[in-house]
Design a protein around this motif. Structure first.
Motif, PDB file in Angstrom:
ATOM      1  N   VAL A 211       9.729  70.421  -3.945  1.00 62.83           N
ATOM      2  CA  VAL A 211       9.913  69.165  -4.796  1.00 62.83           C
ATOM      3  C   VAL A 211       8.948  68.113  -4.771  1.00 62.83           C
ATOM      4  CG1 VAL A 211      12.496  69.731  -4.518  1.00 62.83           C
ATOM      5  CG2 VAL A 211      11.233  68.495  -2.912  1.00 62.83           C
ATOM      6  N   TRP A 217      13.941  63.349  -2.960  1.00 63.60           N
ATOM      7  CA  TRP A 217      13.915  64.199  -1.505  1.00 63.60           C
ATOM      8  C   TRP A 217      13.170  63.318  -0.576  1.00 63.60           C
ATOM      9  CZ3 TRP A 217      17.156  67.523  -2.435  1.00 63.60           C
ATOM     10  CH2 TRP A 217      17.178  68.402  -3.672  1.00 63.60           C
ATOM     11  N   ALA A 220      15.855  62.048   1.501  1.00 57.13           N
ATOM     12  CA  ALA A 220      16.705  62.934   2.093  1.00 57.13           C
ATOM     13  C   ALA A 220      16.347  62.884   3.809  1.00 57.13           C
ATOM     14  CB  ALA A 220      16.305  64.431   1.735  1.00 57.13           C
TER      15      ALA A 220
END
Length: 226
Positions: A211, A217, A220
């Motif tokens: 990604v 992300w 994340a």
């Protein structure tokens, strides 16, 4: 009482469709609300959203940043026509001394992708050193480009200079607590992240090569979110 122009059958169909999306794992969570003439008619949560789970707002949180700036303008006399360097002297390098706060707010400041990554972002000293290194990509005011990686850091530092508070503390004092939004926060410590939903890729396979690291992300990682 439900307003006459809202069709209960259509509202029921919408609820069923969203329920199906969550039950079949196409969506991990969902919420919707319907209002008319200032009256809340229907509000419902699905999946993880039913359990007081918090979600990473990403760019949807930008109105919160805007609200904080408005409070700075009213409470601490922030003048957006002034240069950033007049508030943050460390910023005045590589031609950036001419950049105004308004240009940062309107994404025409000329340093859209100036980098500030982990772990440099963790210390104020590191952030200010990054500000000093940043260079202009184009003359301020001549081009509109989303300042994805840079603008909010500058605005957060201005808030700290004016209030003497960390941006996290200022946001809570000026926005979250007065509105009764206890779950709205920024820079959430790792030990307070248990109620935050994990980011999930839905509806498509993982792209070849992984990604986009500049996408959601990036948030994340618990240490980045903190």
């Amino acid at each position: 009482m439900m307003a006459a122009r809202v069709d209960p059958a259509q509202l029921s169909e919408l609820t069923e469709q969203v329920t199906d999306f969550v039950d079949t794992h196409e969506l991990p969570a969902a919420q919707f609300a319907v209002a008319q003439h200032g009256e809340l008619i229907h509000s419902v949560s699905f999946g993880a959203a039913q359990d007081h789970t918090r979600f990473v707002l990403q760019s949807a949180g930008r109105p919160v940043l805007a609200a904080a700036v408005w409070r700075l303008m009213s409470d601490y006399s922030l003048d957006i026509s002034r240069t950033v360097a007049s508030y943050i002297p460390e910023f005045a390098s590589n031609g950036k001394e001419q950049v105004t706060v308004e240009q940062v707010l309107t994404h025409v400041a000329g340093f859209p992708l100036a980098p500030l990554k982990y772990p440099t972002m963790l210390s104020r000293e590191g952030r200010l050193e990054a500000f000093a290194r940043w260079r202009l990509t184009y003359d301020p005011g001549t081009r509109l480009e989303f300042h994805l990686t840079s603008a909010a850091w500058v605005l957060g530092e201005i808030a700290e200079r004016l209030t003497g508070l960390t941006y996290r503390a200022y946001l809570r004092q000026a926005i979250s607590e007065p509105l009764g939004l206890a779950s709205l926060d920024v820079a959430v410590p790792i030990d307070q992240q248990a109620d935050i939903a994990a980011l999930t890729l839905i509806g498509q396979p993982l792209p070849e090569g992984g990604v986009d690291p500049w996408g959601p992300w990036y948030l994340a990682r618990p240490e980045i979110l903190a």
